[in-house]
Scaffold this motif. Sequence first.
Motif, PDB file in Angstrom:
ATOM      1  N   GLU A 279       0.769  -1.260  -0.026  1.00  0.00           N
ATOM      2  CA  GLU A 279      -0.121  -0.088  -0.135  1.00  0.00           C
ATOM      3  C   GLU A 279       1.056   1.323   0.083  1.00  0.00           C
ATOM      4  O   GLU A 279       0.616   2.321  -0.870  1.00  0.00           O
ATOM      5  N   MET A 280       2.188   1.144   0.910  1.00  0.00           N
ATOM      6  CA  MET A 280       2.744   2.341   0.870  1.00  0.00           C
ATOM      7  C   MET A 280       3.595   2.838  -0.377  1.00  0.00           C
ATOM      8  O   MET A 280       3.701   3.590  -1.156  1.00  0.00           O
ATOM      9  N   THR A 281       4.078   1.504  -1.177  1.00  0.00           N
ATOM     10  CA  THR A 281       4.612   1.726  -2.566  1.00  0.00           C
ATOM     11  C   THR A 281       3.531   2.084  -3.503  1.00  0.00           C
ATOM     12  O   THR A 281       3.787   2.853  -4.409  1.00  0.00           O
ATOM     13  N   LEU A 282       2.100   1.480  -3.446  1.00  0.00           N
ATOM     14  CA  LEU A 282       1.055   2.232  -4.404  1.00  0.00           C
ATOM     15  C   LEU A 282       1.061   3.614  -4.198  1.00  0.00           C
ATOM     16  O   LEU A 282       0.726   4.179  -5.172  1.00  0.00           O
ATOM     17  N   LYS A 283       0.972   4.019  -2.751  1.00  0.00           N
ATOM     18  CA  LYS A 283       0.885   5.376  -2.644  1.00  0.00           C
ATOM     19  C   LYS A 283       1.910   6.259  -3.259  1.00  0.00           C
ATOM     20  O   LYS A 283       1.654   7.292  -3.946  1.00  0.00           O
ATOM     21  N   GLY A 284       3.127   5.663  -3.243  1.00  0.00           N
ATOM     22  CA  GLY A 284       4.104   6.453  -3.925  1.00  0.00           C
ATOM     23  C   GLY A 284       4.258   6.578  -5.291  1.00  0.00           C
ATOM     24  O   GLY A 284       4.299   7.508  -6.180  1.00  0.00           O
ATOM     25  N   TYR A 285       3.762   5.157  -6.102  1.00  0.00           N
ATOM     26  CA  TYR A 285       3.364   5.172  -7.475  1.00  0.00           C
ATOM     27  C   TYR A 285       2.264   6.148  -7.767  1.00  0.00           C
ATOM     28  O   TYR A 285       2.595   6.822  -8.858  1.00  0.00           O
ATOM     29  N   ARG A 286       1.276   6.459  -7.040  1.00  0.00           N
ATOM     30  CA  ARG A 286       0.102   7.176  -7.375  1.00  0.00           C
ATOM     31  C   ARG A 286       0.675   8.665  -7.306  1.00  0.00           C
ATOM     32  O   ARG A 286       0.101   9.425  -8.063  1.00  0.00           O
ATOM     33  N   LYS A 287       1.411   8.951  -6.141  1.00  0.00           N
ATOM     34  CA  LYS A 287       2.020  10.174  -6.142  1.00  0.00           C
ATOM     35  C   LYS A 287       2.871  10.708  -7.341  1.00  0.00           C
ATOM     36  O   LYS A 287       2.645  11.839  -7.958  1.00  0.00           O
ATOM     37  N   ALA A 288       3.594   9.693  -7.684  1.00  0.00           N
ATOM     38  CA  ALA A 288       4.480  10.148  -8.983  1.00  0.00           C
ATOM     39  C   ALA A 288       3.723  10.303 -10.346  1.00  0.00           C
ATOM     40  O   ALA A 288       4.140  11.000 -11.147  1.00  0.00           O
ATOM     41  N   TRP A 289       2.743   9.206 -10.422  1.00  0.00           N
ATOM     42  CA  TRP A 289       1.852   9.282 -11.611  1.00  0.00           C
ATOM     43  C   TRP A 289       0.948  10.663 -11.633  1.00  0.00           C
ATOM     44  O   TRP A 289       0.896  10.997 -12.557  1.00  0.00           O
ATOM     45  N   ASN A 290       0.480  11.080 -10.433  1.00  0.00           N
ATOM     46  CA  ASN A 290      -0.328  12.564 -10.290  1.00  0.00           C
ATOM     47  C   ASN A 290       0.878  13.501 -10.777  1.00  0.00           C
ATOM     48  O   ASN A 290       0.329  14.407 -11.519  1.00  0.00           O
ATOM     49  N   LYS A 291       1.923  13.253 -10.331  1.00  0.00           N
ATOM     50  CA  LYS A 291       2.904  14.669 -10.423  1.00  0.00           C
ATOM     51  C   LYS A 291       3.314  14.596 -12.187  1.00  0.00           C
ATOM     52  O   LYS A 291       3.208  15.554 -12.734  1.00  0.00           O
ATOM     53  N   MET A 292       3.483  13.179 -12.604  1.00  0.00           N
ATOM     54  CA  MET A 292       3.545  13.301 -14.061  1.00  0.00           C
ATOM     55  C   MET A 292       2.399  13.736 -14.880  1.00  0.00           C
ATOM     56  O   MET A 292       2.564  14.170 -15.848  1.00  0.00           O
ATOM     57  N   LYS A 293       1.229  13.405 -14.252  1.00  0.00           N
ATOM     58  CA  LYS A 293       0.159  13.759 -15.103  1.00  0.00           C
ATOM     59  C   LYS A 293      -0.077  15.326 -15.129  1.00  0.00           C
ATOM     60  O   LYS A 293      -0.449  15.822 -16.194  1.00  0.00           O
ATOM     61  N   THR A 294       0.220  15.976 -13.982  1.00  0.00           N
ATOM     62  CA  THR A 294       0.085  17.465 -14.025  1.00  0.00           C
ATOM     63  C   THR A 294       1.192  18.064 -14.749  1.00  0.00           C
ATOM     64  O   THR A 294       0.918  18.960 -15.651  1.00  0.00           O
ATOM     65  N   THR A 295       2.303  17.457 -14.878  1.00  0.00           N
ATOM     66  CA  THR A 295       3.426  17.968 -15.663  1.00  0.00           C
ATOM     67  C   THR A 295       3.104  17.933 -17.126  1.00  0.00           C
ATOM     68  O   THR A 295       3.149  19.103 -17.996  1.00  0.00           O
ATOM     69  N   ASN A 296       2.386  16.842 -17.720  1.00  0.00           N
ATOM     70  CA  ASN A 296       1.952  16.493 -19.126  1.00  0.00           C
ATOM     71  C   ASN A 296       0.921  17.652 -19.013  1.00  0.00           C
ATOM     72  O   ASN A 296       0.866  18.274 -20.297  1.00  0.00           O
ATOM     73  N   GLU A 297       0.152  17.759 -18.516  1.00  0.00           N
ATOM     74  CA  GLU A 297      -1.154  18.794 -18.608  1.00  0.00           C
ATOM     75  C   GLU A 297      -0.483  20.122 -18.717  1.00  0.00           C
ATOM     76  O   GLU A 297      -0.972  20.974 -19.593  1.00  0.00           O
ATOM     77  N   HIS A 298       0.616  20.514 -18.050  1.00  0.00           N
ATOM     78  CA  HIS A 298       1.217  21.927 -17.917  1.00  0.00           C
ATOM     79  C   HIS A 298       1.730  22.149 -19.382  1.00  0.00           C
ATOM     80  O   HIS A 298       1.872  23.081 -19.918  1.00  0.00           O
ATOM     81  N   LEU A 299       2.421  20.916 -19.814  1.00  0.00           N
ATOM     82  CA  LEU A 299       3.309  21.216 -21.054  1.00  0.00           C
ATOM     83  C   LEU A 299       2.077  21.356 -22.077  1.00  0.00           C
ATOM     84  O   LEU A 299       2.353  22.184 -23.141  1.00  0.00           O
ATOM     85  N   GLN A 300       1.134  20.572 -22.189  1.00  0.00           N
ATOM     86  CA  GLN A 300       0.146  20.623 -23.118  1.00  0.00           C
ATOM     87  C   GLN A 300      -0.510  22.006 -23.274  1.00  0.00           C
ATOM     88  O   GLN A 300      -0.897  22.569 -24.162  1.00  0.00           O
ATOM     89  N   ALA A 301      -0.753  22.599 -21.965  1.00  0.00           N
ATOM     90  CA  ALA A 301      -1.345  24.062 -22.020  1.00  0.00           C
ATOM     91  C   ALA A 301      -0.312  25.029 -22.360  1.00  0.00           C
ATOM     92  O   ALA A 301      -0.695  25.961 -23.191  1.00  0.00           O
ATOM     93  N   ILE A 302       1.100  24.616 -22.302  1.00  0.00           N
ATOM     94  CA  ILE A 302       1.848  25.620 -22.828  1.00  0.00           C
ATOM     95  C   ILE A 302       2.006  25.536 -24.129  1.00  0.00           C
ATOM     96  O   ILE A 302       2.334  26.472 -25.162  1.00  0.00           O
ATOM     97  N   CYS A 303       2.505  24.223 -24.694  1.00  0.00           N
ATOM     98  CA  CYS A 303       2.640  24.035 -26.286  1.00  0.00           C
ATOM     99  C   CYS A 303       1.512  22.963 -26.754  1.00  0.00           C
ATOM    100  O   CYS A 303       1.398  21.772 -26.459  1.00  0.00           O
ATOM    101  N   PRO A 304       0.538  23.616 -27.287  1.00  0.00           N
ATOM    102  CA  PRO A 304      -0.518  22.635 -27.961  1.00  0.00           C
ATOM    103  C   PRO A 304       0.096  21.848 -28.924  1.00  0.00           C
ATOM    104  O   PRO A 304       1.014  22.213 -29.417  1.00  0.00           O
ATOM    105  N   PRO A 305      -0.537  20.925 -29.372  1.00  0.00           N
ATOM    106  CA  PRO A 305      -0.096  19.966 -30.396  1.00  0.00           C
ATOM    107  C   PRO A 305      -0.197  20.394 -31.857  1.00  0.00           C
ATOM    108  O   PRO A 305       0.579  19.931 -32.750  1.00  0.00           O
ATOM    109  N   GLY A 306      -0.987  21.192 -32.279  1.00  0.00           N
ATOM    110  CA  GLY A 306      -1.093  21.955 -33.492  1.00  0.00           C
ATOM    111  C   GLY A 306       0.111  22.694 -33.881  1.00  0.00           C
ATOM    112  O   GLY A 306       0.467  22.732 -34.996  1.00  0.00           O
ATOM    113  N   LYS A 307       0.960  23.312 -32.776  1.00  0.00           N
ATOM    114  CA  LYS A 307       1.965  24.057 -33.174  1.00  0.00           C
ATOM    115  C   LYS A 307       3.225  23.147 -33.084  1.00  0.00           C
ATOM    116  O   LYS A 307       4.290  23.742 -33.390  1.00  0.00           O
TER     117      LYS A 307
END
Length: 377
Positions: free
Chosen positions: A349-377
């Motif tokens: 459960e502790m490992t799962l929590k760490g993976y979830r935190k890393a996944w959430n962090k990575m997901k937020t980073t990707n959303e930030h990058l998509q917001a800065i650089c849209p795919p059409g450009k």
Amino acid sequence: MSDEDSETPATELQGGEENELPIIQLCGLVEELSYGNSALKTETEMFEKYYNKLEPRDQRHPRLSEIKITRAEYAQLRGRYRSKSRVGVDRAIGLSYDQKCELVLKELDDMKDEIRHMRANAERDLQHHEAIIEEAEMRWVEVCRAVHEFKKDVLKTISKKKGSILATQKVMKYIEDMNRRRDNMKDKLCLKNVSLKVQRKKMLLQLRQKEEVGEALHDVDFQQLKIENAQFLETIEAKNQELIQLKLASGNTLQRLNAYKSKLQQSTEMSIHLDKEILLRNELLEKIESETLQAEEDRAKAEAVNKRLRRQLAEFQVPQVMVYVREKILTGDLEKTIKMWERKVEIAEMTLKGYRKAWNKMKTTNEHLQAICPPGK
């Protein structure tokens, strides 16, 4: 009269012997003479009264008590009377005892009639005064009632609302109501007065008819009426005695009734107390019955549990010692395994929590990058 004429020489002899008598005898003689004079005075007044009744009023002679003369004239008249009494004692004419007795009886009857009339007048005056007092008491009650109603209806309103139009209207309405009541009372009294006048005329007519019939009655009729009156008086006396007995019986009955009323009141109070006590006891009985039913249910449940436990106890068999030791060892191993797996689950459960935190962090980073650089450009 003849008795007075015979007493004059005795008085002269006594006057001659006054100087020789002692003071005590003189006092006794004076008392005796004053008593005799008072008796003679009463007798003379009675005779004068009877004589004045027989004589016409314009031909009556003045009484001796009404004549006022001087001492000299009285002495002169006394001397003339003595001289005449000495000369013509035999010519004096007096009343016999039978005539005096007859006069006294007539005077006694007249006095009884006067007393009867005075008693009737007194009773009439007493009834009149009692009626006046009763009327005054009724009037006083009416005045007190009127004052109470005026205070209740008018003065309270005036005291609450001073100077208001409503208070003035209240007073005027009260005065108009009082005047209307008095007019109605006056009309009622006028009608009652007319009816009483008619009744009075009827009674006067009946009384006049009775008087006319009474003039035609004779001595035999009066004797018959006297006999009937005596019989009626005896009947009235018997009825009065019966009424007294009934009043006594009524008094005893009232006393018994009051005693029974007090007993009834005590019994009623005791009955109310017993009713309350019965209600309390019934409530307590219902409560006890409900508690008894609950206890019966609990007892039935306890008996069922007890039977089940007894059956289990009867069916229970004690295992062998080696089997018990083996089962105990297996139980310990299972508990250790459970603890080990619980630890592994916690680590996972502790490992799962760490993976979830890393996944959430990575997901937020990707959303930030998509917001800065849209795919059409």
